[in-house]
Enzyme design. Structure first.
Site, PDB file in Angstrom:
ATOM      1  N   ASN A 259       5.938 -13.042  19.050  1.00 44.96           N
ATOM      2  CA  ASN A 259       7.381 -12.829  19.233  1.00 44.96           C
ATOM      3  C   ASN A 259       8.121 -12.876  17.897  1.00 44.96           C
ATOM      4  OD1 ASN A 259       6.821 -15.884  20.783  1.00 44.96           O
ATOM      5  ND2 ASN A 259       7.794 -15.792  18.764  1.00 44.96           N
TER       6      ASN A 259
ATOM      7  N   GLU B 261      21.456   3.032  15.520  1.00 43.90           N
ATOM      8  CA  GLU B 261      21.503   2.193  16.721  1.00 43.90           C
ATOM      9  C   GLU B 261      20.158   1.500  16.942  1.00 43.90           C
ATOM     10  OE1 GLU B 261      22.074   3.921  20.856  1.00 43.90           O
ATOM     11  OE2 GLU B 261      24.130   3.387  20.314  1.00 43.90           O
TER      12      GLU B 261
ATOM     13  N   LEU C  38       0.832  -1.216   0.000  1.00 47.09           N
ATOM     14  CA  LEU C  38       0.000   0.000   0.000  1.00 47.09           C
ATOM     15  C   LEU C  38       0.859   1.255   0.000  1.00 47.09           C
ATOM     16  CD1 LEU C  38      -2.518  -1.293   2.671  1.00 47.09           C
ATOM     17  CD2 LEU C  38      -2.985  -1.005   0.228  1.00 47.09           C
TER      18      LEU C  38
ATOM     19  N   GLY D 117       8.890 -10.568  13.993  1.00 45.34           N
ATOM     20  CA  GLY D 117       9.584  -9.341  13.588  1.00 45.34           C
ATOM     21  C   GLY D 117       8.906  -8.075  14.089  1.00 45.34           C
ATOM     22  N   ALA D 118       7.586  -8.007  13.959  1.00 47.00           N
ATOM     23  CA  ALA D 118       6.884  -6.785  14.376  1.00 47.00           C
ATOM     24  C   ALA D 118       6.996  -6.588  15.889  1.00 47.00           C
ATOM     25  CB  ALA D 118       5.415  -6.859  13.953  1.00 47.00           C
TER      26      ALA D 118
ATOM     27  N   LYS E 259      13.772  -7.360   5.508  1.00 46.84           N
ATOM     28  CA  LYS E 259      14.060  -6.369   6.562  1.00 46.84           C
ATOM     29  C   LYS E 259      15.325  -6.688   7.367  1.00 46.84           C
ATOM     30  CE  LYS E 259       9.470  -4.458   7.475  1.00 46.84           C
ATOM     31  NZ  LYS E 259       8.504  -4.113   8.515  1.00 46.84           N
TER      32      LYS E 259
ATOM     33  N   LEU F 151      -1.697  -4.525  15.364  1.00 53.72           N
ATOM     34  CA  LEU F 151      -0.833  -4.095  14.255  1.00 53.72           C
ATOM     35  C   LEU F 151      -1.438  -4.416  12.889  1.00 53.72           C
ATOM     36  CD1 LEU F 151       1.151  -3.359  16.398  1.00 53.72           C
ATOM     37  CD2 LEU F 151       2.908  -4.657  15.227  1.00 53.72           C
TER      38      LEU F 151
HETATM   39  P1  NAP Z   1       6.176 -12.822  11.982  1.00 55.02           P
HETATM   40  O1  NAP Z   1       7.585 -12.398  12.105  1.00 55.02           O
HETATM   41  O2  NAP Z   1       5.814 -13.991  11.133  1.00 55.02           O
HETATM   42  O3  NAP Z   1       5.648 -13.076  13.483  1.00 55.02           O
HETATM   43  C1  NAP Z   1       4.332 -13.519  13.734  1.00 55.02           C
HETATM   44  C2  NAP Z   1       4.190 -13.918  15.206  1.00 55.02           C
HETATM   45  O4  NAP Z   1       2.830 -14.330  15.395  1.00 55.02           O
HETATM   46  C3  NAP Z   1       5.086 -15.067  15.639  1.00 55.02           C
HETATM   47  O5  NAP Z   1       5.544 -14.841  16.935  1.00 55.02           O
HETATM   48  C4  NAP Z   1       4.124 -16.264  15.621  1.00 55.02           C
HETATM   49  O6  NAP Z   1       4.386 -17.226  16.603  1.00 55.02           O
HETATM   50  C5  NAP Z   1       2.833 -15.601  16.014  1.00 55.02           C
HETATM   51  N1  NAP Z   1       1.697 -16.388  15.536  1.00 55.02           N
HETATM   52  C6  NAP Z   1       1.368 -16.631  14.246  1.00 55.02           C
HETATM   53  N2  NAP Z   1       0.251 -17.400  14.206  1.00 55.02           N
HETATM   54  C7  NAP Z   1      -0.093 -17.644  15.502  1.00 55.02           C
HETATM   55  C8  NAP Z   1      -1.145 -18.396  16.122  1.00 55.02           C
HETATM   56  N3  NAP Z   1      -2.075 -19.028  15.403  1.00 55.02           N
HETATM   57  N4  NAP Z   1      -1.193 -18.435  17.479  1.00 55.02           N
HETATM   58  C9  NAP Z   1      -0.265 -17.793  18.225  1.00 55.02           C
HETATM   59  N5  NAP Z   1       0.761 -17.066  17.691  1.00 55.02           N
HETATM   60  C10 NAP Z   1       0.831 -16.999  16.349  1.00 55.02           C
HETATM   61  O7  NAP Z   1       5.271 -11.631  11.441  1.00 55.02           O
HETATM   62  P2  NAP Z   1       5.499 -10.060  11.702  1.00 55.02           P
HETATM   63  O8  NAP Z   1       6.332  -9.499  10.632  1.00 55.02           O
HETATM   64  O9  NAP Z   1       5.905  -9.922  13.123  1.00 55.02           O
HETATM   65  O10 NAP Z   1       4.028  -9.483  11.473  1.00 55.02           O
HETATM   66  C11 NAP Z   1       2.983  -9.809  12.368  1.00 55.02           C
HETATM   67  C12 NAP Z   1       1.750  -8.971  12.070  1.00 55.02           C
HETATM   68  O11 NAP Z   1       2.040  -7.585  12.227  1.00 55.02           O
HETATM   69  C13 NAP Z   1       1.194  -9.130  10.651  1.00 55.02           C
HETATM   70  O12 NAP Z   1      -0.194  -9.192  10.741  1.00 55.02           O
HETATM   71  C14 NAP Z   1       1.628  -7.865   9.954  1.00 55.02           C
HETATM   72  O13 NAP Z   1       0.726  -7.493   8.931  1.00 55.02           O
HETATM   73  C15 NAP Z   1       1.582  -6.861  11.093  1.00 55.02           C
HETATM   74  N6  NAP Z   1       2.479  -5.708  10.867  1.00 55.02           N
HETATM   75  C16 NAP Z   1       1.910  -4.483  10.738  1.00 55.02           C
HETATM   76  C17 NAP Z   1       2.707  -3.382  10.525  1.00 55.02           C
HETATM   77  C18 NAP Z   1       2.076  -2.030  10.381  1.00 55.02           C
HETATM   78  O14 NAP Z   1       2.734  -1.085   9.925  1.00 55.02           O
HETATM   79  N7  NAP Z   1       0.831  -1.873  10.759  1.00 55.02           N
HETATM   80  C19 NAP Z   1       4.097  -3.512  10.458  1.00 55.02           C
HETATM   81  C20 NAP Z   1       4.655  -4.797  10.619  1.00 55.02           C
HETATM   82  C21 NAP Z   1       3.813  -5.890  10.819  1.00 55.02           C
HETATM   83  P3  NAP Z   1       5.546 -18.340  16.452  1.00 55.02           P
HETATM   84  O15 NAP Z   1       6.826 -17.559  16.604  1.00 55.02           O
HETATM   85  O16 NAP Z   1       5.286 -19.263  17.568  1.00 55.02           O
HETATM   86  O17 NAP Z   1       5.371 -18.915  15.093  1.00 55.02           O
END
Ligand code: NAP
Length: 291
Positions: free
Chosen positions: A135, A86, A24, A137-138, A74, A232
């Site tokens: 836990n 930093e 987007l 990336g976000a 990233k 998020l």
């Molecule tokens: P990621 O690195 O894949 O991390 C996802 C996390 O969610 C992991 O800790 C994973 O657990 C957990 N998870 C996934 N499915 C699950 C479930 N069914 N039950 C419990 N835990 C679950 O993804 P990310 O990059 O952090 O992004 C996460 C979200 O943030 C996405 O929806 C993304 O769109 C959003 N986001 C938004 C922005 C924004 O600007 N608004 C920016 C960044 C991200 P495990 O480690 O145990 O697999």
């Protein structure tokens, strides 16, 4: 600025990711560039992971002014940059890169984007308990943001004790020194009555599972009514998590504002101008079908 007005002097900005079709950022950033009267354009670049190093060198050779970085690059982009802030070093990820005399420089504006709406909330963050669901990336940007806000009681909730431990260990050398505690979802309920901010960083509630929520209605009702729920996720909006929070009477934020604010912070780095945040928000909301 229309495409027919591009000249040899037009500056090129962009975003690298793979896939990139659904980003987007191009409409949001192009609307902002136009509003600012900048002779520039923001272009999506689909960069397959094995091509990352070549692409970064190519962007430099082509005179690109700067670019955003999204999934899956990233973290992996960092070795190809001449310097990183930093903050991005602490988070372990870069989402914004700009040209310097010494090569590419990178930072992480997700941190700024995450805290932007919270900075306007009347809360004493130094005594606030923050509970972060997920836990990945976000969550790293959220942790760094909470440290920036001055929070001293951070809880990270996950489904794997090993992953939680790895996450905590990864911050040990960081100057941020986040005051992190961890717990599994089975222990979440006990934390909620004293929670000020509950953040969902998991993808639970995204399409197609829009009725799913990382917490139940009963758990949401354990939060104080003065608490804030922050998801998020930006589509759908609101998520089931935020619907439950509204039912509880909580203040809520969705991922739209974080996306707008991380983009605004990036634009300011590239143009040195005050970003037109309202226009960027409107453009994003229109893209998401929210207006
Ligand atoms: P990621 O690195 O894949 O991390 C996802 C996390 O969610 C992991 O800790 C994973 O657990 C957990 N998870 C996934 N499915 C699950 C479930 N069914 N039950 C419990 N835990 C679950 O993804 P990310 O990059 O952090 O992004 C996460 C979200 O943030 C996405 O929806 C993304 O769109 C959003 N986001 C938004 C922005 C924004 O600007 N608004 C920016 C960044 C991200 P495990 O480690 O145990 O697999």
């Amino acid at each position: 600025m229309t495409r027919s007005s591009f000249t040899g002097a037009t500056q090129v900005l962009g975003i690298i990711g793979y896939p990139i079709e659904h980003s987007l950022s191009p409409p949001m950033q192009n609307a902002a560039l136009e509003q600012l009267g900048v002779d520039g354009v923001y272009v999506p670049f689909a960069v397959e992971p094995p091509m990352l190093e070549t692409a970064i060198a190519g962007l430099w050779s082509l005179g690109i002014q700067g670019f955003n970085v999204t999934i899956p690059h990233k973290q992996t982009v960092m070795p190809y940059l001449a310097s990183v802030t930093e903050m991005s070093q602490a988070v372990g990820a870069v989402n914004t890169v700009w040209r310097t005399d010494h090569g590419w420089a990178g930072t992480n504006t997700d941190v700024t984007g995450f805290i932007a709406p919270l900075q306007h909330c009347d809360r004493d963050w130094s005594t606030a308990r923050v509970v972060i669901l997920g836990n990945g990336g976000a969550a790293r940007a959220v942790v760094a943001g909470c440290v920036t806000l001055g929070c001293s009681d951070l809880w990270l909730v996950g489904r794997s004790a090993d992953k939680l431990q790895t996450f905590v260990q990864s911050w040990q050398a960081s100057p941020l020194k986040p005051p992190l505690h961890t717990c599994l979802y089975s222990e979440l309920t006990t934390l909620l009555p004293d929670t000020t901010l509950l953040v969902n960083t998991t993808p639970i509630g995204m399409h197609p599972h829009v009725d799913a929520s990382p917490v139940t209605a009963q758990q949401m009702d354990l939060l104080p009514v003065s608490a804030i729920a922050y998801d998020l996720i930006y589509t759908p909006s609101p998520t089931q998590f935020l619907r439950l929070a509204v039912q509880r009477g909580l203040q809520t934020f969705d991922g739209t504002e974080m996306l707008v604010q991380q983009g605004a912070a990036a634009l300011q780095i590239w143009t040195h101008q005050k970003p037109p945040v309202d226009l960027m928000r409107q453009t994003l909301q229109a893209q998401l079908g929210l207006t």
